[in-house]
Design an enzyme around this catalytic site. Structure first.
Site, mmCIF file in Angstrom:
data_model
loop_
_atom_site.group_PDB
_atom_site.id
_atom_site.type_symbol
_atom_site.label_atom_id
_atom_site.label_comp_id
_atom_site.label_asym_id
_atom_site.label_seq_id
_atom_site.Cartn_x
_atom_site.Cartn_y
_atom_site.Cartn_z
ATOM 1 N N ARG A 1 0.724 -1.457 0.094
ATOM 2 C CA ARG A 1 -0.006 0.364 -0.165
ATOM 3 C C ARG A 1 0.981 1.124 0.024
ATOM 4 O O ARG A 1 0.241 2.671 -1.083
ATOM 5 C CB ARG A 1 -0.978 -0.057 1.306
ATOM 6 C CG ARG A 1 -1.914 -1.123 1.200
ATOM 7 C CD ARG A 1 -2.658 -1.309 2.200
ATOM 8 N NE ARG A 1 -3.500 0.035 2.667
ATOM 9 C CZ ARG A 1 -4.527 0.572 2.352
ATOM 10 N NH1 ARG A 1 -4.719 -0.461 0.760
ATOM 11 N NH2 ARG A 1 -5.571 2.066 2.198
ATOM 12 N N ASN B 1 -6.702 6.074 -4.397
ATOM 13 C CA ASN B 1 -6.407 5.177 -3.348
ATOM 14 C C ASN B 1 -4.757 5.025 -3.869
ATOM 15 O O ASN B 1 -4.009 5.368 -3.852
ATOM 16 C CB ASN B 1 -6.591 3.731 -3.332
ATOM 17 C CG ASN B 1 -8.004 3.331 -2.892
ATOM 18 O OD1 ASN B 1 -8.814 4.152 -2.270
ATOM 19 N ND2 ASN B 1 -9.133 2.287 -3.986
ATOM 20 N N ASP C 1 -17.627 1.537 1.111
ATOM 21 C CA ASP C 1 -18.273 0.288 2.300
ATOM 22 C C ASP C 1 -19.257 0.996 3.287
ATOM 23 O O ASP C 1 -20.020 -0.880 3.374
ATOM 24 C CB ASP C 1 -17.047 0.930 3.666
ATOM 25 C CG ASP C 1 -15.490 0.498 3.064
ATOM 26 O OD1 ASP C 1 -14.351 0.700 2.556
ATOM 27 O OD2 ASP C 1 -15.752 2.482 2.022
ATOM 28 N N ARG D 1 -21.705 -1.269 0.850
ATOM 29 C CA ARG D 1 -21.815 -2.754 0.613
ATOM 30 C C ARG D 1 -22.328 -2.241 2.325
ATOM 31 O O ARG D 1 -23.024 -4.474 2.216
ATOM 32 C CB ARG D 1 -19.976 -2.614 0.501
ATOM 33 C CG ARG D 1 -19.648 -2.909 -0.515
ATOM 34 C CD ARG D 1 -18.300 -2.698 -0.806
ATOM 35 N NE ARG D 1 -17.432 -2.349 -2.257
ATOM 36 C CZ ARG D 1 -16.107 -2.530 -2.569
ATOM 37 N NH1 ARG D 1 -15.602 -2.058 -1.504
ATOM 38 N NH2 ARG D 1 -16.126 -1.611 -3.924
ATOM 39 N N HIS E 1 -10.972 3.868 5.033
ATOM 40 C CA HIS E 1 -11.352 3.006 3.237
ATOM 41 C C HIS E 1 -10.588 2.143 2.967
ATOM 42 O O HIS E 1 -9.377 2.629 2.371
ATOM 43 C CB HIS E 1 -11.432 4.117 2.138
ATOM 44 C CG HIS E 1 -11.875 4.005 0.703
ATOM 45 N ND1 HIS E 1 -12.960 2.814 0.856
ATOM 46 C CD2 HIS E 1 -11.687 3.059 -0.475
ATOM 47 C CE1 HIS E 1 -13.045 1.718 -0.336
ATOM 48 N NE2 HIS E 1 -12.387 2.750 -1.459
HETATM 49 N N1 LIG Z 1 -12.641 5.562 -3.359
HETATM 50 C C1 LIG Z 1 -13.099 4.741 -3.818
HETATM 51 O O1 LIG Z 1 -14.320 4.070 -2.975
HETATM 52 C C2 LIG Z 1 -11.920 3.013 -5.369
HETATM 53 C C3 LIG Z 1 -13.482 3.212 -5.760
HETATM 54 C C4 LIG Z 1 -12.510 2.245 -6.746
HETATM 55 C C5 LIG Z 1 -11.219 2.552 -7.221
HETATM 56 N N2 LIG Z 1 -10.573 3.258 -6.260
HETATM 57 C C6 LIG Z 1 -9.271 4.091 -7.088
HETATM 58 O O2 LIG Z 1 -10.350 5.298 -7.941
HETATM 59 C C7 LIG Z 1 -8.193 4.956 -8.474
HETATM 60 C C8 LIG Z 1 -8.751 4.771 -10.592
HETATM 61 O O3 LIG Z 1 -9.035 3.493 -10.824
HETATM 62 P P1 LIG Z 1 -9.399 3.241 -11.937
HETATM 63 O O4 LIG Z 1 -10.166 1.175 -11.279
HETATM 64 O O5 LIG Z 1 -10.680 4.303 -12.902
HETATM 65 O O6 LIG Z 1 -8.763 3.229 -12.365
HETATM 66 P P2 LIG Z 1 -8.169 3.168 -14.495
HETATM 67 O O7 LIG Z 1 -7.026 3.028 -14.653
HETATM 68 O O8 LIG Z 1 -9.050 2.488 -15.171
HETATM 69 O O9 LIG Z 1 -8.413 4.866 -14.281
HETATM 70 C C9 LIG Z 1 -6.842 6.083 -14.109
HETATM 71 C C10 LIG Z 1 -6.853 6.862 -15.258
HETATM 72 O O10 LIG Z 1 -6.126 7.583 -14.439
HETATM 73 C C11 LIG Z 1 -5.262 8.858 -15.686
HETATM 74 N N3 LIG Z 1 -4.191 8.663 -14.794
HETATM 75 C C12 LIG Z 1 -3.241 8.269 -14.961
HETATM 76 N N4 LIG Z 1 -2.180 9.334 -14.219
HETATM 77 C C13 LIG Z 1 -2.632 10.754 -14.694
HETATM 78 C C14 LIG Z 1 -2.069 11.937 -14.320
HETATM 79 N N5 LIG Z 1 -1.151 12.092 -14.176
HETATM 80 N N6 LIG Z 1 -2.887 12.643 -14.821
HETATM 81 C C15 LIG Z 1 -3.706 12.201 -15.221
HETATM 82 N N7 LIG Z 1 -4.668 11.648 -15.135
HETATM 83 C C16 LIG Z 1 -4.122 10.369 -15.242
HETATM 84 C C17 LIG Z 1 -4.976 6.757 -16.257
HETATM 85 O O11 LIG Z 1 -4.704 7.555 -17.857
HETATM 86 C C18 LIG Z 1 -6.377 6.455 -16.431
HETATM 87 O O12 LIG Z 1 -7.313 6.232 -17.193
HETATM 88 C C19 LIG Z 1 -7.411 4.077 -8.206
HETATM 89 O O13 LIG Z 1 -6.958 5.057 -6.952
HETATM 90 C C20 LIG Z 1 -8.051 3.306 -7.912
HETATM 91 O O14 LIG Z 1 -7.855 2.328 -6.654
HETATM 92 C C21 LIG Z 1 -11.200 3.925 -5.774
#
Ligand SMILES: NC(=O)c1ccc[n+]([C@@H]2O[C@H](COP(=O)([O-])OP(=O)(O)OC[C@H]3O[C@@H](n4cnc5c(N)ncnc54)[C@H](O)[C@@H]3O)[C@@H](O)[C@H]2O)c1
Length: 318
Positions: free
Chosen positions: A93, A125, A153, A156, A180
């Site tokens: 992490r 995250n 969460d 869920r 989270h």
């Molecule tokens: N908070 C929550 O409850 C929750 C739930 C699901 C996922 N997430 C988190 O959300 C984040 C995104 O997940 P995802 O499944 O959409 O991932 P993903 O890989 O599908 O999308 C991430 C996007 O960020 C873009 N990116 C990367 N670096 C960048 C930058 N410097 N500037 C602009 N864009 C940039 C990538 O090109 C990509 O399109 C992850 O950190 C994931 O763990 C959080």
């Protein structure tokens, strides 16, 4: 108290991946925004999503959607940040925190330069760490830097409890607080159905209070992301809808109680860390977090959660 017009409401989305695109789709269907701009390091991806979303516009709410850059954050009521990556196999992490923190160091100042008056909503995250990082990097007041926190969460948890009790999830009132992530805490002492503690609900309306089943419900809540990622690679529907709920509460000034990640001060010896508690959400963002009367086990769990997060904040040098 409630205003519902979407007249000239712009929402900027930074990160047009699974979560960003799903949020955009749910937001479009909600009719809350009149403009949605998608910004991504992979501009083509943002363009593709904008094109696809635009083809839904004739069938839903009149909304302008486009792939833009940081200058388009100007005037956005809310800028939602979900850029970054999820944890890779074998990655700790802390590795993930360092990688996504570096991304935040590049994007948060650009957003705030264009939009010093808006609200930042974070979902990348590790959520609580990056929400705290966004607070520090932006210089915005804490009420305007909100982490999606345990809204997912908690959803869920309510869903799984509702399945066990045989009632609508919306009739189950229960919260997950803290990180989270792995150290999150179920608030069993305040969970209720129709105002009855779960023990009373079971005593009066079921055969017995099945402690083992409830323990399993929490485990399934906490580990849901792992289970879903194992099967489909990512999670995005629950969070997409949760984000729309937060945006609705902000734009309509609803004073809704939602579990989001916010700056905690002076609560059970917890200070200066982002974690989730039920918060009142209004036009200003987080109006305040609610001080719950927790039992000893819950306090210990929350303090442990805060310790885990503070340690990571310290390691990142924030
Ligand atoms: N908070 C929550 O409850 C929750 C739930 C699901 C996922 N997430 C988190 O959300 C984040 C995104 O997940 P995802 O499944 O959409 O991932 P993903 O890989 O599908 O999308 C991430 C996007 O960020 C873009 N990116 C990367 N670096 C960048 C930058 N410097 N500037 C602009 N864009 C940039 C990538 O090109 C990509 O399109 C992850 O950190 C994931 O763990 C959080």
């Amino acid at each position: 108290m409630e205003k519902s017009s979407n007249h000239s409401v712009k929402i900027a989305i930074v990160g047009a991946g699974n979560v960003g695109a799903t949020f955009a789709y749910a937001l479009l269907g909600s009719g809350l925004a009149s403009q949605i701009v998608l910004i991504d390091a992979n501009h083509e991806r943002a363009e593709g999503e904008a094109m696809d979303l635009n083809h839904a516009v004739p069938l839903t709410h009149s909304t302008r959607i486009w792939a833009g850059d940081y200058s388009d954050c100007a005037g956005a009521a809310i800028t939602f940040v979900t850029a970054g990556t999820a944890q890779k196999p074998g990655e700790t992490r802390l590795d993930l925190a360092q990688r996504n923190f570096a991304i935040f160091q590049s994007i948060i100042p650009q957003i705030v330069q264009q939009n010093p008056d808006g609200i930042l909503l974070i979902a990348s995250n590790p959520l609580d760490i990056l929400s705290y990082a966004a607070l520090k990097l932006s210089g915005l007041p804490a009420n305007r830097v909100i982490g999606s926190g345990t809204i997912l969460d908690t959803a869920r948890f309510r869903y799984l409890l509702s399945q066990h009790a045989g009632v609508d999830p919306r009739s189950v009132h229960a919260f997950i607080i803290g990180e989270h992530g792995d150290s999150e805490v179920p608030v069993w002492s305040l969970a209720n159905i129709a105002g009855m503690a779960l023990t009373d609900y079971c005593k009066m309306n079921c055969e017995q209070y099945d402690e083992e089943a409830y323990a399993k419900i929490f485990e399934e809540t906490r580990d849901a992301a792992y289970q879903i990622i194992e099967r489909k690679g990512a999670t995005f529907y629950g969070i997409g809808m949760g984000l729309v709920r937060i945006v609705e509460a902000i734009l309509r000034g609803q004073h809704t109680v939602l579990s989001v990640s916010t700056l905690i001060h002076d609560y059970y010896d917890i200070d200066d860390v982002y974690l989730s508690l039920p918060c009142i959400i209004n036009r200003e963002g987080v109006d305040k977090f609610l001080r719950l009367p927790l039992n000893e086990i819950e306090v210990a769990g929350l303090q442990k959660s805060a310790k885990v997060l503070k340690e990571m904040i310290r390691t990142l040098g924030l």
